[in-house]
Design an enzyme around this catalytic site. Structure first.
Site, short mmCIF file in Angstrom:
data_model
loop_
_atom_site.label_atom_id
_atom_site.label_comp_id
_atom_site.label_asym_id
_atom_site.label_seq_id
_atom_site.Cartn_x
_atom_site.Cartn_y
_atom_site.Cartn_z
N GLY A 1 0.80 -1.24 0.00
CA GLY A 1 0.00 0.00 0.00
C GLY A 1 0.82 1.27 0.00
N SER A 2 2.13 1.16 0.27
CA SER A 2 2.98 2.36 0.28
C SER A 2 3.64 2.62 -1.07
CB SER A 2 4.07 2.19 1.35
OG SER A 2 4.76 0.97 1.14
N GLY A 3 3.44 1.74 -2.05
CA GLY A 3 4.12 1.86 -3.33
C GLY A 3 3.37 2.71 -4.34
N VAL B 1 1.41 1.93 -6.96
CA VAL B 1 -0.01 1.60 -7.20
C VAL B 1 -0.81 1.71 -5.90
CG1 VAL B 1 -1.61 -0.15 -8.07
CG2 VAL B 1 0.67 0.07 -9.09
N GLY B 2 -0.21 1.28 -4.79
CA GLY B 2 -0.91 1.35 -3.50
C GLY B 2 -1.30 2.78 -3.14
N TYR C 1 11.50 -12.85 -12.42
CA TYR C 1 10.25 -12.14 -12.09
C TYR C 1 9.08 -12.76 -12.85
CZ TYR C 1 7.14 -7.94 -12.06
OH TYR C 1 6.09 -7.04 -11.94
N HIS D 1 11.95 1.80 -13.05
CA HIS D 1 11.44 1.66 -14.41
C HIS D 1 11.83 2.89 -15.24
CE1 HIS D 1 8.75 -1.37 -12.50
NE2 HIS D 1 9.04 -1.99 -13.61
N ARG E 1 6.36 0.81 -25.94
CA ARG E 1 5.69 0.47 -24.68
C ARG E 1 4.32 1.14 -24.62
NH1 ARG E 1 9.43 -2.51 -24.66
NH2 ARG E 1 11.02 -2.87 -23.08
N ASP F 1 18.32 -2.73 -24.62
CA ASP F 1 17.00 -2.27 -25.03
C ASP F 1 15.89 -3.11 -24.39
OD1 ASP F 1 17.32 -0.10 -26.66
OD2 ASP F 1 17.36 -1.24 -28.54
P1 NAP Z 1 6.43 -0.40 -5.73
O1 NAP Z 1 6.10 1.03 -5.90
O2 NAP Z 1 7.85 -0.83 -5.83
O3 NAP Z 1 5.84 -0.87 -4.33
C1 NAP Z 1 6.11 -2.17 -3.85
C2 NAP Z 1 5.33 -2.33 -2.57
O4 NAP Z 1 5.56 -3.66 -2.09
C3 NAP Z 1 5.76 -1.38 -1.48
O5 NAP Z 1 4.61 -0.98 -0.76
C4 NAP Z 1 6.66 -2.23 -0.61
O6 NAP Z 1 6.68 -1.82 0.75
C5 NAP Z 1 5.97 -3.57 -0.73
N1 NAP Z 1 6.85 -4.68 -0.46
C6 NAP Z 1 7.95 -5.07 -1.18
N2 NAP Z 1 8.53 -6.12 -0.59
C7 NAP Z 1 7.79 -6.43 0.51
C8 NAP Z 1 7.88 -7.41 1.51
N3 NAP Z 1 8.87 -8.33 1.51
N4 NAP Z 1 6.96 -7.39 2.50
C9 NAP Z 1 5.98 -6.49 2.52
N5 NAP Z 1 5.81 -5.54 1.58
C10 NAP Z 1 6.73 -5.51 0.59
O7 NAP Z 1 5.60 -1.31 -6.75
P2 NAP Z 1 4.41 -0.89 -7.73
O8 NAP Z 1 5.04 -0.32 -8.94
O9 NAP Z 1 3.37 -0.15 -6.97
O10 NAP Z 1 3.86 -2.33 -8.14
C11 NAP Z 1 2.67 -2.86 -7.59
C12 NAP Z 1 2.39 -4.20 -8.28
O11 NAP Z 1 2.21 -4.01 -9.69
C13 NAP Z 1 3.52 -5.22 -8.14
O12 NAP Z 1 2.97 -6.49 -7.90
C14 NAP Z 1 4.22 -5.18 -9.48
O13 NAP Z 1 4.84 -6.41 -9.78
C15 NAP Z 1 3.07 -4.87 -10.42
N6 NAP Z 1 3.44 -4.19 -11.67
C16 NAP Z 1 4.15 -3.01 -11.64
C17 NAP Z 1 4.46 -2.37 -12.83
C18 NAP Z 1 5.19 -1.05 -12.87
O14 NAP Z 1 5.47 -0.55 -13.98
N7 NAP Z 1 5.51 -0.44 -11.74
C19 NAP Z 1 4.04 -2.94 -14.05
C20 NAP Z 1 3.32 -4.13 -14.04
C21 NAP Z 1 3.03 -4.74 -12.84
P3 NAP Z 1 7.73 -0.67 1.27
O15 NAP Z 1 7.53 0.52 0.38
O16 NAP Z 1 7.31 -0.42 2.65
O17 NAP Z 1 9.07 -1.27 1.12
P1 GDP Z 2 10.48 -2.98 -19.25
O1 GDP Z 2 9.39 -2.20 -19.91
O2 GDP Z 2 9.96 -4.13 -18.46
O3 GDP Z 2 11.54 -3.38 -20.22
O4 GDP Z 2 11.18 -2.08 -18.14
P2 GDP Z 2 11.62 -0.56 -18.02
O5 GDP Z 2 10.54 0.26 -17.47
O6 GDP Z 2 12.88 -0.63 -17.23
O7 GDP Z 2 11.91 -0.01 -19.49
C1 GDP Z 2 13.03 -0.46 -20.19
C2 GDP Z 2 13.18 0.24 -21.54
O8 GDP Z 2 13.45 1.63 -21.37
C3 GDP Z 2 14.36 -0.35 -22.30
O9 GDP Z 2 14.16 -0.24 -23.69
C4 GDP Z 2 15.50 0.58 -21.83
O10 GDP Z 2 16.59 0.56 -22.74
C5 GDP Z 2 14.78 1.92 -21.84
N1 GDP Z 2 15.38 2.94 -20.95
C6 GDP Z 2 15.91 4.13 -21.37
N2 GDP Z 2 16.38 4.83 -20.34
C7 GDP Z 2 16.10 4.09 -19.23
C8 GDP Z 2 16.33 4.33 -17.83
O11 GDP Z 2 16.87 5.34 -17.40
N3 GDP Z 2 15.88 3.37 -16.98
C9 GDP Z 2 15.26 2.23 -17.41
N4 GDP Z 2 14.83 1.34 -16.52
N5 GDP Z 2 15.08 1.97 -18.72
C10 GDP Z 2 15.48 2.90 -19.62
#
Ligand code: NAP
Ligand code: GDP
Length: 330
Positions: free
Chosen positions: A16-18, A20-21, A152, A195, A224, A286
């Protein structure tokens, strides 16, 4: 009546602190007049947003204690070890193990506590590397994922496998969401591990401040689809309340909204009002070239849903980063 409208609905949001949360928290606060303690009365739902400070979900006993304490009826499971391409390439073992442990502890507790609905998160980046486009929900297990994030990807794919197994063996109502790349306020702005959008925002901020070039990793050619975290939050809550099938649902912008990394970099530069030099470092990976997702299933339920434009979303994320520079995760 949706399953979440009984008077004793307790929604536990892991992670919930991340990114999406926090977006779900904003959405619930905005739409339900919730108070600061996360309780709200509209919809008769009580929302609890966990962070890792509430317990380490890799640990079974700590996870059991959380479920015993809150007795949730609904769980939106976001907690995960999350990172961008470069973190995934470096730590495949940790991405596999930590996510597998967390997911197993959550699912098994949801079964034991007879949770009415569990919604977990997959990702479009866990689909087969060699595939046809656009990818849809039925293609998840059709071939190996891209090698860059296979730790992952396999941990996440098992959520879908186990959602079906828990339904078949125990009658559980577990489902999953497949979002595309997400970005917004409260993201992880780490340049090394985050990301692409938060990484670029952080790099562009430094380039502007220090009058140095803004460096994009890779060729900038990969494509993307990006979803703004507040849009994803609204749709994720809708899934919890209204979507009742163990089969995953892709939450993605339309295929026409797919952009190149180069487009994104220039959108970040524009939002940051950066006018200096932009460099592409082609010695960096890439990753997967594209993972174009089809949102036909979502559109069959929500034909008129209007997504935030990338220009608007990137501006919001940039403004948030600048305003919260001292405390933002980076
Ligand atoms: P995030 O900002 O990195 O947040 C991760 C969250 O998980 C934080 O609240 C963190 O808590 C908690 N967490 C991590 N490890 C933990 C553990 N061992 N025990 C308890 N809590 C833990 O992630 P997000 O980007 O919001 O992602 C949310 C979901 O969407 C994930 O399942 C991810 O795989 C999925 N997702 C994300 C993306 C993206 O682009 N970001 C894309 C597709 C899917 P603390 O902050 O307290 O450490
Ligand atoms: P993905 O979408 O799962 O591949 O993850 P990312 O969000 O890390 O995006 C990766 C893509 O962005 C790749 O094509 C990288 O080469 C490009 N990219 C360019 N600059 C950056 C950067 O500063 N950080 C990350 N993570 N990717 C970058």
């Amino acid at each position: 009546m949706t399953s979440s409208s009984s008077s004793s609905t307790i929604v536990l949001v892991t992670g919930g602190s991340g990114l999406v949360g926090q977006a779900i928290k904003s959405y619930i606060t905005k739409t339900n007049n919730s108070d600061d303690n996360n309780n709200n009365n509209n919809n008769n739902e009580t929302w609890i947003f966990l962070s890792s400070k509430d317990g380490d979900l890799r640990d079974r006993q700590q996870t059991d204690a959380i479920f015993n304490k809150y007795q949730p009826t609904h769980v939106i499971h976001l907690a995960a070890k999350v990172g961008g391409l470069f973190a995934n390439m470096k730590q495949k073992v940790e991405f596999y193990r930590e996510n597998t442990l967390i997911n197993d502890n959550i699912m098994e507790n949801c079964r034991i506590h007879k949770v009415t609905k569990l919604v977990s998160m997959l990702s479009t980046c866990i689909f087969p590397d060699k595939t046809t486009y656009p990818i849809d929900e039925t293609m998840l297990h059709d071939g190996p994922p891209h090698p860059s994030n296979e730790g992952y990807a396999y941990a996440k794919r098992l959520i879908d496998t186990m959602n079906r197994a828990y339904a078949e063996e125990y009658g559980c109502n577990f489902t999953s969401i497949i979002p595309t790349n997400i970005y917004g306020p409260h993201d992880n702005f780490s340049i090394e591990n985050g990301h692409v959008i938060p990484g670029l925002i952080h790099k562009c901020y430094i380039a502007k401040k220090e009058n140095t070039p803004f460096t994009i990793w890779g060729s900038g050619e990969p494509l993307r689809q990006f979803i703004y975290s507040l849009d994803l939050a609204e749709l994720a809550v809708w899934v919890m309340r209204e979507y009742h099938s163990p089969d995953p649902i892709t939450l993605s912008v339309d295929e026409s909204a797919e952009v190149s990394i180069k487009d994104v970099a220039y959108a970040v530069a524009k939002a940051m009002k950066f006018t200096g030099e932009v460099i592409f470092d082609t010695t960096k990976a890439d990753g997967q070239f594209r993972k174009t997702a089809c949102n036909k299933k979502l559109r069959s339920f929500r034909p008129d849903y209007k997504f935030t434009s990338m220009e608007e979303g990137v501006q919001e994320a940039v403004d948030w980063f600048i305003a919260n520079y001292e405390t933002a995760r980076k």
